[in-house]
Motif scaffolding. Structure first.
Motif, PDB file in Angstrom:
ATOM      1  N   THR A  85       0.828  -1.196   0.000  1.00  0.00           N
ATOM      2  CA  THR A  85       0.000   0.000   0.000  1.00  0.00           C
ATOM      3  C   THR A  85       0.861   1.244   0.000  1.00  0.00           C
ATOM      4  N   LEU A  86       0.263   2.311  -0.443  1.00  0.00           N
ATOM      5  CA  LEU A  86       0.970   3.588  -0.494  1.00  0.00           C
ATOM      6  C   LEU A  86       1.286   4.110   0.906  1.00  0.00           C
ATOM      7  N   SER A  87       0.360   3.923   1.833  1.00  0.00           N
ATOM      8  CA  SER A  87       0.610   4.393   3.204  1.00  0.00           C
ATOM      9  C   SER A  87       1.746   3.603   3.851  1.00  0.00           C
ATOM     10  N   GLU A  88       1.832   2.303   3.582  1.00  0.00           N
ATOM     11  CA  GLU A  88       2.937   1.519   4.131  1.00  0.00           C
ATOM     12  C   GLU A  88       4.270   2.030   3.601  1.00  0.00           C
ATOM     13  N   PHE A  89       4.315   2.345   2.322  1.00  0.00           N
ATOM     14  CA  PHE A  89       5.556   2.859   1.744  1.00  0.00           C
ATOM     15  C   PHE A  89       5.958   4.171   2.401  1.00  0.00           C
ATOM     16  N   TRP A  90       5.032   5.127   2.472  1.00  0.00           N
ATOM     17  CA  TRP A  90       5.381   6.456   2.982  1.00  0.00           C
ATOM     18  C   TRP A  90       5.647   6.468   4.478  1.00  0.00           C
ATOM     19  N   ILE A  91       5.053   5.567   5.228  1.00  0.00           N
ATOM     20  CA  ILE A  91       5.231   5.576   6.676  1.00  0.00           C
ATOM     21  C   ILE A  91       6.363   4.651   7.120  1.00  0.00           C
ATOM     22  N   LEU A  92       6.470   3.477   6.494  1.00  0.00           N
ATOM     23  CA  LEU A  92       7.411   2.473   6.997  1.00  0.00           C
ATOM     24  C   LEU A  92       8.674   2.292   6.165  1.00  0.00           C
ATOM     25  N   ARG A  93       8.635   2.602   4.894  1.00  0.00           N
ATOM     26  CA  ARG A  93       9.794   2.318   4.051  1.00  0.00           C
ATOM     27  C   ARG A  93      10.547   3.565   3.594  1.00  0.00           C
ATOM     28  N   PHE A  94       9.839   4.555   3.137  1.00  0.00           N
ATOM     29  CA  PHE A  94      10.475   5.750   2.592  1.00  0.00           C
ATOM     30  C   PHE A  94      11.387   6.478   3.588  1.00  0.00           C
ATOM     31  N   PRO A  95      10.972   6.675   4.845  1.00  0.00           N
ATOM     32  CA  PRO A  95      11.866   7.407   5.767  1.00  0.00           C
ATOM     33  C   PRO A  95      13.228   6.742   5.948  1.00  0.00           C
TER      34      PRO A  95
END
Length: 89
Positions: A23-33
């Motif tokens: 999901t997009l939220s998983e990427f932005w919250i858990l992976r991208f940072p």
């Protein structure tokens, strides 16, 4: 700083090969940072190696060579991440 860099690489490796919802939220919250932080720490480590060479009063040609090698390593890492990193089984 190198210890922080390798621990971030280990974290990214474990995130990359773990199950994910995609999901997009998983990427932005858990992976991208963590990915962006690892990128900045990689660049900062290369910069710190050059700063240490200046601090130790290395000759100008050695400083230039270290700067060129640092840029080559940063370029190689970025090309590897962009084109060769494939999702595992």
């Amino acid at each position: 700083m190198v210890l922080l860099l390798f621990s971030l690489y280990g974290l990214l490796y474990s995130q990359y090969y773990s199950e994910s919802d995609g999901t997009l939220s998983e990427f932005w919250i858990l992976r991208f940072p963590f990915a962006i932080h690892a990128g900045w720490i990689t660049a900062a480590t290369a910069l710190n190696s050059s700063v240490v060479a200046v601090w130790r009063n290395a000759p100008a040609d050695a400083q230039l060579a270290l700067g060129i090698v640092s840029l080559a390593v940063l370029h190689a890492v970025s090309v590897w991440v962009l084109f060769q990193l494939k999702k595992g089984p």
